[in-house]
Design an enzyme around this catalytic site. Structure first.
Site, mmCIF file in Angstrom:
data_model
loop_
_atom_site.group_PDB
_atom_site.id
_atom_site.type_symbol
_atom_site.label_atom_id
_atom_site.label_comp_id
_atom_site.label_asym_id
_atom_site.label_seq_id
_atom_site.Cartn_x
_atom_site.Cartn_y
_atom_site.Cartn_z
ATOM 1 N N LYS A 1 29.076 30.576 28.548
ATOM 2 C CA LYS A 1 29.408 30.968 27.160
ATOM 3 C C LYS A 1 29.258 29.773 26.231
ATOM 4 O O LYS A 1 28.711 29.887 25.121
ATOM 5 C CB LYS A 1 30.831 31.536 27.093
ATOM 6 N N TYR B 1 31.219 30.487 34.670
ATOM 7 C CA TYR B 1 31.201 31.572 33.683
ATOM 8 C C TYR B 1 31.475 31.017 32.283
ATOM 9 O O TYR B 1 30.732 31.276 31.328
ATOM 10 C CB TYR B 1 32.248 32.645 34.029
ATOM 11 N N SER C 1 33.682 33.802 24.102
ATOM 12 C CA SER C 1 34.971 33.955 24.777
ATOM 13 C C SER C 1 35.899 32.805 24.427
ATOM 14 O O SER C 1 35.452 31.670 24.186
ATOM 15 C CB SER C 1 34.731 33.966 26.289
HETATM 16 P P1 NAD Z 1 31.415 44.550 31.577
HETATM 17 O O1 NAD Z 1 31.026 43.947 32.882
HETATM 18 O O2 NAD Z 1 32.230 45.783 31.574
HETATM 19 O O3 NAD Z 1 30.109 44.811 30.691
HETATM 20 C C1 NAD Z 1 28.973 43.990 30.768
HETATM 21 C C2 NAD Z 1 27.778 44.904 30.982
HETATM 22 O O4 NAD Z 1 26.593 44.114 31.077
HETATM 23 C C3 NAD Z 1 27.868 45.719 32.267
HETATM 24 O O5 NAD Z 1 27.652 47.083 31.966
HETATM 25 C C4 NAD Z 1 26.751 45.172 33.155
HETATM 26 O O6 NAD Z 1 26.205 46.160 33.975
HETATM 27 C C5 NAD Z 1 25.783 44.641 32.120
HETATM 28 N N1 NAD Z 1 24.908 43.544 32.547
HETATM 29 C C6 NAD Z 1 25.247 42.368 33.129
HETATM 30 N N2 NAD Z 1 24.160 41.602 33.297
HETATM 31 C C7 NAD Z 1 23.104 42.298 32.810
HETATM 32 C C8 NAD Z 1 21.709 42.048 32.705
HETATM 33 N N3 NAD Z 1 21.172 40.894 33.131
HETATM 34 N N4 NAD Z 1 20.928 43.005 32.164
HETATM 35 C C9 NAD Z 1 21.453 44.172 31.741
HETATM 36 N N5 NAD Z 1 22.750 44.468 31.809
HETATM 37 C C10 NAD Z 1 23.574 43.535 32.336
HETATM 38 O O7 NAD Z 1 32.153 43.394 30.728
HETATM 39 P P2 NAD Z 1 32.919 43.500 29.353
HETATM 40 O O8 NAD Z 1 34.346 43.210 29.621
HETATM 41 O O9 NAD Z 1 32.548 44.710 28.616
HETATM 42 O O10 NAD Z 1 32.319 42.209 28.644
HETATM 43 C C11 NAD Z 1 31.237 42.298 27.734
HETATM 44 C C12 NAD Z 1 30.887 40.884 27.295
HETATM 45 O O11 NAD Z 1 32.022 40.264 26.719
HETATM 46 C C13 NAD Z 1 30.435 39.967 28.444
HETATM 47 O O12 NAD Z 1 29.403 39.127 27.983
HETATM 48 C C14 NAD Z 1 31.684 39.165 28.736
HETATM 49 O O13 NAD Z 1 31.383 37.898 29.285
HETATM 50 C C15 NAD Z 1 32.292 39.025 27.343
HETATM 51 N N6 NAD Z 1 33.738 38.787 27.365
HETATM 52 C C16 NAD Z 1 34.554 39.633 28.065
HETATM 53 C C17 NAD Z 1 35.924 39.380 28.106
HETATM 54 C C18 NAD Z 1 36.838 40.257 28.914
HETATM 55 O O14 NAD Z 1 37.926 39.792 29.277
HETATM 56 N N7 NAD Z 1 36.506 41.494 29.203
HETATM 57 C C19 NAD Z 1 36.453 38.303 27.400
HETATM 58 C C20 NAD Z 1 35.600 37.472 26.687
HETATM 59 C C21 NAD Z 1 34.232 37.724 26.670
HETATM 60 C C1 WQD Z 2 46.088 36.645 32.119
HETATM 61 C C2 WQD Z 2 47.415 36.028 32.558
HETATM 62 C C3 WQD Z 2 47.251 34.797 34.620
HETATM 63 C C4 WQD Z 2 46.283 38.331 37.050
HETATM 64 C C5 WQD Z 2 40.143 35.681 31.775
HETATM 65 C C6 WQD Z 2 38.979 34.746 31.661
HETATM 66 C C7 WQD Z 2 38.583 34.610 30.237
HETATM 67 C C8 WQD Z 2 38.340 35.987 29.610
HETATM 68 C C9 WQD Z 2 39.463 36.919 29.842
HETATM 69 C C10 WQD Z 2 36.047 36.503 29.749
HETATM 70 C C11 WQD Z 2 47.282 34.608 33.101
HETATM 71 C C12 WQD Z 2 48.144 36.004 34.789
HETATM 72 C C13 WQD Z 2 46.592 37.467 36.008
HETATM 73 C C14 WQD Z 2 47.255 38.574 38.063
HETATM 74 C C15 WQD Z 2 48.774 37.104 36.907
HETATM 75 N N1 WQD Z 2 37.202 36.622 30.168
HETATM 76 N N2 WQD Z 2 47.815 36.865 35.928
HETATM 77 N N3 WQD Z 2 48.470 37.935 37.945
HETATM 78 O O1 WQD Z 2 42.686 34.223 32.822
HETATM 79 O O2 WQD Z 2 43.528 34.601 30.451
HETATM 80 O O3 WQD Z 2 41.219 35.150 31.009
HETATM 81 O O4 WQD Z 2 39.790 36.948 31.224
HETATM 82 O O5 WQD Z 2 35.625 35.738 28.920
HETATM 83 O O6 WQD Z 2 37.427 33.828 30.208
HETATM 84 O O7 WQD Z 2 39.364 33.477 32.180
HETATM 85 O O8 WQD Z 2 42.977 36.589 31.883
HETATM 86 O O9 WQD Z 2 43.892 38.692 32.738
HETATM 87 O O10 WQD Z 2 43.008 36.988 34.386
HETATM 88 O O11 WQD Z 2 45.128 36.526 33.171
HETATM 89 O O12 WQD Z 2 49.880 36.553 36.849
HETATM 90 O O13 WQD Z 2 47.039 39.299 39.014
HETATM 91 O O14 WQD Z 2 47.924 36.801 33.651
HETATM 92 O O15 WQD Z 2 47.757 33.688 35.322
HETATM 93 O O16 WQD Z 2 48.440 33.916 32.725
HETATM 94 P P1 WQD Z 2 42.682 35.029 31.590
HETATM 95 P P2 WQD Z 2 43.707 37.273 33.111
#
Ligand code: NAD
Ligand code: WQD
Length: 338
Positions: free
Chosen positions: A154, A150, A124
């Protein structure tokens, strides 16, 4: 290739399954459904026209996962499984460290035992903490200013995987640093389905657009940015999903990080305006206090992934908003059953 996909029922995993099958690969999904519904997999099967084997298990449950390795032969694993809610991780740090790290350790141990040497890991942008420079590159400082458990998981998992690669020269770990995934499959049948109040901006905005929520709370308009609101690098989830297929095609021994980003920053107000256009609706918002832990701006150069993985983000933010709106309006209650 046959790919073990952990967390495949989730938002990014489900979209990646579609692209895996489109590229001619097959998959076996494991997920404990803690933040997802099996309905997403049923819909993926409809899109790809194939049955996708699924085992409901916790990836940290070595015995259960070992049985999956015993039953199938894998060429690689993509590890999406993890807990991802930033605020919840501050309230429940042990649950986040336990879940995210234990699951990775169990997966990698079993990969090594079964000679499955290719891993793609969902990292991430959060590993960059408070960005020291913009745009971020893979050379930018990591680990400083990470404000929540969180993000620490990562950062720690990246380090664990680097250490595994040093000790196991045949092992390949691709660390994909996602920026802000948005959008949905253009069919409108799969998308992001946050339970409860959305943590992330775009699902919050589309829920206001559909009338489930009253108004968007904009977290601060006094940042040093184009209009004072936070700026992020929003990437269409279909582009992001394709980044995993590109990574699978370029697995080299050792650990390598790649930014999956567009290179372009978009402000909160610009994103709201893009959804207004996509939904043909006025979206009410109010400016409230900054959210603790937020940075002003975060966007990245995708140059390394462009050159080494031959991957680039093709879809626009406007397309992402159109696709998110299609998913939200066709599925006002998401998958309904989780
Ligand atoms: P999500 O929650 O939709 O998907 C994650 C899946 O993992 C879920 O289906 C959940 O049920 C499953 N899961 C969690 N812990 C588990 C475990 N111990 N065993 C089996 N299954 C498990 O999230 P997503 O948005 O699809 O994210 C996928 C990956 O990408 C995650 O690792 C997340 O941290 C990473 N990521 C997401 C974002 C984002 O903003 N969505 C950004 C950066 C990184
Ligand atoms: C985006 C922008 C907020 C909600 C997070 C995690 C990051 C990654 C992605 C997993 C920011 C603003 C948000 C709201 C707002 N996840 N905002 N009102 O914080 O960039 O990233 O998700 O790895 O680790 O930190 O994403 O969508 O929460 O926010 O004004 O109700 O929107 O301040 O500027 P963020 P976000």
């Amino acid at each position: 290739m046959n790919i073990l996909v952990t967390g495949g029922a989730g938002y990014i995993g489900s979209h990646t399954l579609v692209e895996l099958y489109a590229a001619g690969h097959t998959a076996v999904v494991v997920d404990n459904l803690s933040n997802s519904s099996q309905e997403s997999l049923r819909r993926v099967e409809t899109i790809v026209g194939a049955n996708i084997p699924f085992v409901q298990l916790d990836v940290a449950d070595r015995t259960a996962l070992a049985a999956v390795f015993a039953e199938h032969k894998f060429d690689a694993a993509i590890h999406f499984a993890g807990l991802k809610a930033v605020g919840e991780s501050v309230a429940k740090p042990l649950a986040y460290y336990r879940n995210n790290i234990d699951s990775t350790l169990a997966l990698v141990e079993l990969m090594l035992e079964n000679s499955v040497n290719n891993l793609v890991f969902s990292s991430s942008a959060t590993v960059y903490g408070d960005p020291a420079e913009l745009p971020l590159t893979e050379q930018s400082r990591v680990g400083v200013g990470i404000t929540n458990p969180y993000g620490q998981t990562k950062f720690m998992i990246e380090q664990i995987l680097r250490d595994v690669c040093v000790a196991n020269p045949q092992f390949s770990a691709t660390l994909l640093r996602y920026f802000n995934p948005v959008g949905a499959h253009p069919s409108g049948t799969i998308g992001e389905d946050p339970g409860g109040l959305p943590n992330n901006l775009l699902p919050y905005v589309t829920q206001v657009a559909i009338g489930k929520l009253d108004s968007v709370k904009v977290f601060g308009n006094d940042y040093d940015t184009v209009d004072g609101t936070g700026v992020r690098d929003y990437i269409h989830v279909v582009d992001l999903a394709r980044g995993h297929i590109a990574a699978l095609g370029h697995m080299q021994p050792g650990a390598q990080a790649y930014n999956l980003a567009t290179g372009t920053g978009t402000s909160v107000l610009e994103l709201i305006a893009a959804v207004e256009q996509a939904a043909s609706k006025n979206i009410p918002y109010e400016v409230v206090a900054r959210r603790p832990g937020d940075v002003a701006a975060c966007y990245a150069s995708p140059a390394l992934a462009n050159t080494e993985l031959s991957w680039r983000a093709d879809l626009t933010i406007q397309q992402a908003c159109v696709d998110s709106w299609r998913w939200q309006s066709q599925n006002p209650h998401g998958y309904e059953n989780h």
